[in-house]
Design a protein around this motif. Structure first.
Motif, PDB file in Angstrom:
ATOM      1  N   THR A  35    -155.743  19.406 -17.861  1.00 18.11           N
ATOM      2  CA  THR A  35    -155.146  18.851 -16.771  1.00 18.11           C
ATOM      3  C   THR A  35    -156.389  17.841 -16.889  1.00 18.11           C
ATOM      4  N   ARG A  36    -157.476  18.020 -16.876  1.00 12.95           N
ATOM      5  CA  ARG A  36    -158.708  16.576 -16.064  1.00 12.95           C
ATOM      6  C   ARG A  36    -158.402  15.799 -17.123  1.00 12.95           C
ATOM      7  N   GLN A  37    -158.368  16.335 -18.373  1.00 16.38           N
ATOM      8  CA  GLN A  37    -158.588  15.006 -19.192  1.00 16.38           C
ATOM      9  C   GLN A  37    -157.367  14.068 -19.389  1.00 16.38           C
ATOM     10  N   TRP A  46    -150.842  26.723 -10.714  1.00 19.13           N
ATOM     11  CA  TRP A  46    -150.551  25.784 -10.866  1.00 19.13           C
ATOM     12  C   TRP A  46    -150.436  24.656 -10.146  1.00 19.13           C
ATOM     13  N   ALA A  47    -150.999  24.946  -8.485  1.00 20.33           N
ATOM     14  CA  ALA A  47    -151.329  24.539  -7.437  1.00 20.33           C
ATOM     15  C   ALA A  47    -152.584  23.609  -7.719  1.00 20.33           C
ATOM     16  N   GLY A  48    -153.553  24.430  -8.174  1.00 18.05           N
ATOM     17  CA  GLY A  48    -154.373  23.885  -8.228  1.00 18.05           C
ATOM     18  C   GLY A  48    -154.826  22.964  -9.565  1.00 18.05           C
ATOM     19  N   ASN A  49    -153.714  23.324 -10.872  1.00 21.72           N
ATOM     20  CA  ASN A  49    -153.777  22.104 -12.085  1.00 21.72           C
ATOM     21  C   ASN A  49    -153.219  20.657 -11.890  1.00 21.72           C
ATOM     22  N   ALA A  50    -152.493  20.802 -10.611  1.00 19.59           N
ATOM     23  CA  ALA A  50    -151.390  19.596  -9.367  1.00 19.59           C
ATOM     24  C   ALA A  50    -153.146  18.856  -9.001  1.00 19.59           C
ATOM     25  N   VAL A  51    -153.687  19.333  -7.933  1.00 15.83           N
ATOM     26  CA  VAL A  51    -154.980  18.779  -7.735  1.00 15.83           C
ATOM     27  C   VAL A  51    -155.656  18.327  -8.413  1.00 15.83           C
ATOM     28  N   MET A  52    -155.715  18.823  -9.565  1.00 13.70           N
ATOM     29  CA  MET A  52    -156.736  18.477 -10.938  1.00 13.70           C
ATOM     30  C   MET A  52    -156.315  17.142 -11.277  1.00 13.70           C
ATOM     31  N   LEU A  53    -155.055  17.211 -11.839  1.00 14.58           N
ATOM     32  CA  LEU A  53    -154.630  15.992 -12.111  1.00 14.58           C
ATOM     33  C   LEU A  53    -154.322  15.094 -11.765  1.00 14.58           C
ATOM     34  N   VAL A  54    -154.375  15.209 -10.476  1.00 13.42           N
ATOM     35  CA  VAL A  54    -154.592  14.426  -9.261  1.00 13.42           C
ATOM     36  C   VAL A  54    -156.207  13.405  -9.409  1.00 13.42           C
ATOM     37  N   ALA A  55    -156.959  14.319  -9.533  1.00 14.48           N
ATOM     38  CA  ALA A  55    -158.472  14.753  -9.160  1.00 14.48           C
ATOM     39  C   ALA A  55    -159.057  13.855 -10.112  1.00 14.48           C
ATOM     40  N   GLY A  56    -158.900  14.201 -11.663  1.00 17.95           N
ATOM     41  CA  GLY A  56    -158.871  13.301 -12.422  1.00 17.95           C
ATOM     42  C   GLY A  56    -158.163  12.198 -12.459  1.00 17.95           C
ATOM     43  N   ALA A  57    -157.650  11.469 -12.308  1.00 12.12           N
ATOM     44  CA  ALA A  57    -157.162  10.210 -12.496  1.00 12.12           C
ATOM     45  C   ALA A  57    -158.014   8.923 -11.171  1.00 12.12           C
ATOM     46  N   CYS A  58    -158.260  10.089 -10.266  1.00 10.09           N
ATOM     47  CA  CYS A  58    -159.240   9.316  -9.546  1.00 10.09           C
ATOM     48  C   CYS A  58    -160.616   9.112  -9.785  1.00 10.09           C
ATOM     49  N   PHE A  59    -161.310   9.830 -10.328  1.00 10.39           N
ATOM     50  CA  PHE A  59    -162.959  10.562 -10.872  1.00 10.39           C
ATOM     51  C   PHE A  59    -162.997   9.786 -12.512  1.00 10.39           C
ATOM     52  N   ILE A  60    -162.279  10.191 -13.299  1.00 15.19           N
ATOM     53  CA  ILE A  60    -162.898  10.039 -14.408  1.00 15.19           C
ATOM     54  C   ILE A  60    -162.742   8.524 -14.849  1.00 15.19           C
ATOM     55  N   PRO A  61    -162.070   7.706 -14.126  1.00 13.17           N
ATOM     56  CA  PRO A  61    -162.312   5.876 -14.598  1.00 13.17           C
ATOM     57  C   PRO A  61    -163.100   5.464 -13.595  1.00 13.17           C
ATOM     58  N   MET A  62    -163.772   6.193 -12.903  1.00 12.10           N
ATOM     59  CA  MET A  62    -165.000   5.037 -12.163  1.00 12.10           C
ATOM     60  C   MET A  62    -166.211   4.691 -13.127  1.00 12.10           C
ATOM     61  N   TRP A  63    -166.304   5.707 -13.681  1.00 11.54           N
ATOM     62  CA  TRP A  63    -167.402   5.088 -15.123  1.00 11.54           C
ATOM     63  C   TRP A  63    -167.719   4.018 -15.369  1.00 11.54           C
ATOM     64  N   TYR A  64    -165.869   3.398 -16.113  1.00 14.68           N
ATOM     65  CA  TYR A  64    -165.317   2.947 -16.872  1.00 14.68           C
ATOM     66  C   TYR A  64    -165.983   1.663 -16.278  1.00 14.68           C
ATOM     67  N   PHE A  65    -164.989   1.178 -14.955  1.00 18.19           N
ATOM     68  CA  PHE A  65    -164.758   0.577 -14.374  1.00 18.19           C
ATOM     69  C   PHE A  65    -166.706   0.146 -13.427  1.00 18.19           C
ATOM     70  N   LEU A  66    -167.018   0.944 -13.209  1.00 21.57           N
ATOM     71  CA  LEU A  66    -168.440   0.245 -12.545  1.00 21.57           C
ATOM     72  C   LEU A  66    -169.400  -0.074 -13.900  1.00 21.57           C
ATOM     73  N   SER A  67    -169.524  -0.030 -15.168  1.00 24.45           N
ATOM     74  CA  SER A  67    -170.431   0.168 -15.853  1.00 24.45           C
ATOM     75  C   SER A  67    -169.492  -1.303 -16.318  1.00 24.45           C
ATOM     76  N   LEU A  68    -168.606  -1.692 -16.627  1.00 22.88           N
ATOM     77  CA  LEU A  68    -167.769  -2.813 -16.735  1.00 22.88           C
ATOM     78  C   LEU A  68    -168.566  -3.654 -15.281  1.00 22.88           C
ATOM     79  N   TYR A  69    -168.631  -3.574 -14.529  1.00 20.85           N
ATOM     80  CA  TYR A  69    -169.290  -4.649 -13.324  1.00 20.85           C
ATOM     81  C   TYR A  69    -170.798  -4.435 -13.792  1.00 20.85           C
ATOM     82  N   MET A  70    -171.865  -3.519 -13.724  1.00 22.49           N
ATOM     83  CA  MET A  70    -173.052  -3.391 -13.635  1.00 22.49           C
ATOM     84  C   MET A  70    -173.277  -4.880 -15.168  1.00 22.49           C
ATOM     85  N   GLN A  71    -172.375  -4.135 -16.284  1.00 24.89           N
ATOM     86  CA  GLN A  71    -173.077  -5.262 -17.644  1.00 24.89           C
ATOM     87  C   GLN A  71    -172.250  -6.743 -17.126  1.00 24.89           C
ATOM     88  N   GLU A  72    -171.220  -6.778 -16.413  1.00 25.49           N
ATOM     89  CA  GLU A  72    -170.158  -8.455 -16.880  1.00 25.49           C
ATOM     90  C   GLU A  72    -170.767  -8.630 -15.525  1.00 25.49           C
TER      91      GLU A  72
END
Length: 473
Positions: free
Chosen positions: A403-405, A269-295
């Motif tokens: 949880t990560r997704q 339960w504690a590890g999944n709580a950490v995974m939830l917040v970590a997923g919110a940090c790391f997964i969106p990174m690809w989206y915003f950096l891809s937009l920045y490089m292309q736009e």
């Protein structure tokens, strides 16, 4: 390595990594091919987004079910089913001549991935016992996962520019076929059907519907805002269904999709709580950096993919180093330290200034934040899967992936709202977005303090009595 067992274990590791690479790769591999397939198949703007969202929704929605299937119906059988579904859908999607066919096959791919991803982790945790061997195996698996996410953009650009968008899907066919042959050779035969227990159908329906509705609501928030009717319907419906799931899973009989004995474990339960917040940090990174490089930097598909190479290398290096550092400092300490390192990288990225070149504005932060992400992946995966009895290994894997997704979908929806006030893909938008992500990384480090201390995972929970029912809660 020496001996038949060691050789088989190495083969299982390679098989699990190859299958996981396909799953993670296909999250992003079609992104840079979207303009080409829109022209070729005649997609409109609304339909085009479902080439991506169809995969993501099916993947997130069926992960809990996919993980439990491996526990109930055999790991080899379920892994082969996931491989078969994913490979056939890739072939049909790559040969599609109509938008509807491609969209449907992307959803079937996501379903296959939801069955396959937990199975790859389950075969590792049941092949390698808790301790240094499992940690090393998970470090390799984590490194491959990191590489797959970033390689998708690069490989998608290479295949689209050099061959056709169709090869972003067709490339999975030979890989899937080879992996299926390897699975038949390496994984032990599954138990007879009489030894298996019935699937918890009410739990499966509620879990799949609830997670799918939540992710749908979050994707709508990116377009319509948090008060849009579709957003509120998705989030509200998901909350109702998942609340019902909790009540259903507490029954003293039956075979719960998420066994209560599993979620009572502190590492879970504690590890999944950490995974939830970590997923919110790391997964969106690809989206915003891809937009920045292309736009902003006006990179094409291939150049954008190459721009993610430092992120790939930093993530792989961090994941490979993690097993060594875990043995010396313990999982919890490494999670805290890696989260803070990633926070420093994101904070550095938030200082990007208008007119900065790639080397000035992106290269240095990429190495720091991706190293932090790579270092975090192995200890959190080890922690979340530790303590679970082998009969619950699939459920633990499915829960962690779900949880990560969910964290990634929630983080992306929230950060798109932040970016919208500053021009989305502009350099000005990147500053507040990555400042928020840096704060979330610090929150991840703080939340990790509730995890069990020490370098060793807790002992596995003893198996309950042979009766098929889960013990009362």
């Amino acid at each position: 390595m020496m001996g038949h067992h060691d050789a088989r274990a190495t083969g299982v590791l390679r098989l699990a990594c190859a299958a996981q690479f396909m799953v993670v790769l296909d999250v992003s591999v079609v992104n840079v091919a979207l303009p080409s397939l829109r022209t070729d198949l005649g997609f409109d703007a609304v339909g085009l987004q479902w080439v991506v969202n169809g995969y993501a929704l099916a993947f997130a929605g069926f992960l809990l079910l996919g993980g439990r299937l491996a526990d109930l119906y055999g790991r080899r059988r379920v892994l082969l089913a996931g491989l078969g579904l994913f490979t056939v859908a890739s072939l049909a999607g790559g040969l599609a001549t109509a938008p509807g066919v491609l969209t449907a096959m992307r959803a079937v791919q996501g379903l296959g991935a939801a069955v396959l991803a937990p199975a790859t982790l389950t075969v590792l945790t049941t092949t390698f016992g808790e301790g240094p061997a499992r940690t090393r195996a998970l470090a390799v698996w984590s490194a491959v996962s990191s590489a797959g996410g970033a390689t998708g953009n690069l490989l998608g650009g290479i295949l689209t520019d050099g061959l056709s968008w169709r090869w972003t899907l067709l490339i999975n066919v030979p890989v899937g076929a080879i992996a299926a042959v390897a699975a038949l050779r390496l994984l032990p035969a599954d138990r007879p059907a009489t030894a298996r227990r019935a699937l918890d159908l009410p739990g499966a329906v509620l879990a799949t519907g609830g997670v799918t509705a939540l992710v749908w609501g979050m994707t709508q928030a990116q377009r319509d805002g948090w008060t849009g009717p579709a957003t509120l319907t998705g989030l509200g419906g998901g909350a109702v269904l998942l609340t019902a799931l909790v009540l259903v899973e507490r029954r003293p009989s039956g075979n719960p999709l998420v066994p209560p004995r599993l979620v009572r474990l502190r590492p879970v339960w504690a590890g999944n709580a950490v995974m939830l917040v970590a997923g919110a940090c790391f997964i969106p990174m690809w989206y915003f950096l891809s937009l920045y490089m292309q736009e902003v930097l006006h990179y094409g598909a291939l150049a954008t993919g190459l721009g993610f190479l430092p992120h790939t290398l930093g993530g792989i290096a961090g994941a490979r180093l993690a097993s060594v550092l875990m043995g010396r400092f313990g999982a919890r300490a490494l999670i805290v330290a890696s989260s803070l390192l990633a926070a420093a990288g994101f904070l550095w990225q938030s200082r990007i200034a208008p007119g900065d070149s790639y080397l000035v504005g992106l290269f240095g932060p990429a190495l720091v934040m991706s190293a932090g992400m790579g270092l975090l992946s192995t200890p959190i995966t080890t922690t979340v899967t530790s303590g679970a009895h082998p009969r619950d290994a699939g459920a633990a894997s499915g829960l962690m992936n779900t949880t990560r997704q969910l964290g990634g979908a929630l983080g992306l929806a929230a950060l798109v709202t932040v970016a919208a006030a500053h021009g989305t893909g502009s350099g000005a938008a990147l500053r507040p977005v990555f400042t928020v992500v840096a704060v979330l990384c610090v929150a991840t480090a703080a939340l990790a303090c509730v995890l069990p201390s020490g370098g060793r995972a807790p002992a596995a929970v003893p198996a309950p009595s042979p009766a098929p029912a889960d013990e009362p809660t």
